[in-house]
Write an enzyme that holds these catalytic residues in place. Sequence first.
Site, mmCIF file in Angstrom:
data_model
loop_
_atom_site.group_PDB
_atom_site.id
_atom_site.type_symbol
_atom_site.label_atom_id
_atom_site.label_comp_id
_atom_site.label_asym_id
_atom_site.label_seq_id
_atom_site.Cartn_x
_atom_site.Cartn_y
_atom_site.Cartn_z
ATOM 1 N N HIS A 14 35.941 36.345 30.129
ATOM 2 C CA HIS A 14 36.691 35.271 29.470
ATOM 3 C C HIS A 14 37.626 34.606 30.462
ATOM 4 C CE1 HIS A 14 39.038 33.124 26.459
ATOM 5 N NE2 HIS A 14 37.990 33.301 25.686
ATOM 6 N N GLU A 69 31.962 36.079 21.504
ATOM 7 C CA GLU A 69 30.576 35.751 21.187
ATOM 8 C C GLU A 69 29.677 36.986 21.118
ATOM 9 O OE1 GLU A 69 29.170 32.168 22.907
ATOM 10 O OE2 GLU A 69 31.175 31.320 23.027
HETATM 11 N N1 COA Z 1 28.597 38.586 33.915
HETATM 12 C C1 COA Z 1 28.599 38.804 35.230
HETATM 13 N N2 COA Z 1 29.529 38.333 36.079
HETATM 14 C C2 COA Z 1 30.512 37.587 35.537
HETATM 15 C C3 COA Z 1 30.581 37.334 34.162
HETATM 16 C C4 COA Z 1 29.566 37.868 33.333
HETATM 17 N N3 COA Z 1 29.566 37.645 32.022
HETATM 18 N N4 COA Z 1 31.656 36.572 33.923
HETATM 19 C C5 COA Z 1 32.255 36.363 35.094
HETATM 20 N N5 COA Z 1 31.557 36.972 36.072
HETATM 21 C C6 COA Z 1 31.883 36.993 37.490
HETATM 22 C C7 COA Z 1 31.501 35.675 38.145
HETATM 23 O O1 COA Z 1 30.175 35.676 38.609
HETATM 24 C C8 COA Z 1 32.509 35.572 39.252
HETATM 25 O O2 COA Z 1 32.050 36.341 40.324
HETATM 26 P P1 COA Z 1 32.225 35.809 41.848
HETATM 27 O O3 COA Z 1 33.709 35.703 42.042
HETATM 28 O O4 COA Z 1 31.581 36.879 42.640
HETATM 29 O O5 COA Z 1 31.522 34.495 41.883
HETATM 30 C C9 COA Z 1 33.750 36.254 38.683
HETATM 31 O O6 COA Z 1 33.286 37.114 37.628
HETATM 32 C C10 COA Z 1 34.732 35.265 38.081
HETATM 33 O O7 COA Z 1 34.025 34.399 37.247
HETATM 34 P P2 COA Z 1 34.482 32.926 36.898
HETATM 35 O O8 COA Z 1 33.268 32.040 36.871
HETATM 36 O O9 COA Z 1 35.654 32.512 37.718
HETATM 37 O O10 COA Z 1 35.008 33.151 35.452
HETATM 38 P P3 COA Z 1 35.373 32.031 34.432
HETATM 39 O O11 COA Z 1 36.766 32.247 34.017
HETATM 40 O O12 COA Z 1 35.009 30.675 34.865
HETATM 41 O O13 COA Z 1 34.327 32.427 33.296
HETATM 42 C C11 COA Z 1 33.164 32.758 31.392
HETATM 43 C C12 COA Z 1 34.566 32.714 32.026
HETATM 44 C C13 COA Z 1 33.307 33.089 29.936
HETATM 45 C C14 COA Z 1 32.510 31.381 31.525
HETATM 46 C C15 COA Z 1 32.311 33.831 32.116
HETATM 47 O O14 COA Z 1 32.913 35.084 31.998
HETATM 48 C C16 COA Z 1 30.868 33.846 31.630
HETATM 49 O O15 COA Z 1 30.054 33.082 32.131
HETATM 50 N N6 COA Z 1 30.547 34.726 30.632
HETATM 51 C C17 COA Z 1 29.190 34.791 30.142
HETATM 52 C C18 COA Z 1 28.938 33.704 29.119
HETATM 53 C C19 COA Z 1 29.731 33.907 27.851
HETATM 54 O O16 COA Z 1 29.846 35.010 27.343
HETATM 55 N N7 COA Z 1 30.256 32.808 27.319
HETATM 56 C C20 COA Z 1 31.074 32.820 26.128
HETATM 57 C C21 COA Z 1 32.516 32.640 26.486
HETATM 58 S S1 COA Z 1 33.605 32.869 25.108
#
Ligand code: COA
Length: 366
Positions: free
Chosen positions: A257, A310
Amino acid sequence: MASTDSAAKAVDTSDVQSGLEGVIAFATEIAEPDRAGGALRYRGVDIEDLVGVVPFEQVWGLLVDGKFTPGLPPAEPHPLSVRSGDPRVDVQSALAMLAPEWGFEQLIDISDEEARDNLARSSVMALSFVAQSARGAGHPPIPQAEIDLASSIPERFLIRWRGEANPDHVKAIDAYWISAAEHGMNASTFTARVVTSTGSDLVSAVVAAIGALKGPLHGGAPGPVLDMLDAVAATGDAETWLLGELAAGRRIMGMGHRVYRVRDPRAAVLELAVQPLASPRLALARDVERAAAKILRERKPDRPLAANVEFYTAVLLDAVGLAREQFTPTFAVGRVAGWSAHVIEQRRTGRLIRPQSRYVGERPAA
Ligand code: COA
């Protein structure tokens, strides 16, 4: 002529906030996600004190009006006239058509009271459209008199969808919509505020926000979570399957998140709400969550990645009997409550939202 690459190198982009992370663009009184404490409060009230106590229609009132009553009224009879094959598009299109049909004027030209009443009518219409979409074009609509026997908005939703309402399903949908109703600033709410800030009509703000909720990074993950549970069930080995996903460069859906650094508080509320439904997937979901949290902890010890809203949304909506393609629209119509509150707040306190960009492209040779 300079190449784009060399032009980009010459420009300092250190002040560009990609993803706007950490940028505080609004002061809001609507919701407070507590990043470290794993709590979510609507106007100061913890969602855990609302679920099962205050019905969703009154939580709509709390968010939009700052008080439980009168809350959200029942929907007016109105058929869903769009059947595109994509339920998200159906609800967007049907809502967009309400503005001319009901004569909604631009937000800039109407009073707060008129904006609030139009939002209430549209919010509840969105719920009705999703129920009608879930019922399917081939089935005759449920007579209005049967829907009017229901005593709550979630019960009306279930009856409109399939002609009956299991009380456990009513409670689960009520808990779900309360949990999904609002979450401070995020991509779709930001979108709703941007559209509102231009003085456009309120239905356009909601329709645009639904568009922002289609992607898997925000709102669109419950369907993929269910796909994941199916895939793990087929292999029988959560850890191997999850490691394979990560090795392929994919993210684990329903985990992580932008705000929370602990487990999303809504995951706990929804996990609890699924229990009475005797979902065949709940035990598997818990196993997969445990395995995913362990693997992600080992891979990213500095970045806590736990279950988000989710994850158990997928299990709950599936247990209630909704098809996967209805998950995002069902999420969206719960979130209309929060978007509505932000439309009102933006109108009262906001300014035209107009950030800047830094040009890093080609320039004429000196
Ligand atoms: N699975 C694997 N790795 C994940 C991850 C996940 N669900 N969520 C984050 N990471 C990793 C990223 O790859 C990143 O790694 P890196 O630094 O080596 O590139 C690191 O954690 C930080 O991720 P970041 O993209 O900065 O996080 P964010 O704050 O932009 O992302 C979400 C938040 C929700 C978009 C992200 O956690 C995600 O894509 N989750 C899966 C989709 C999901 O569940 N969406 C519903 C959200 S309510």
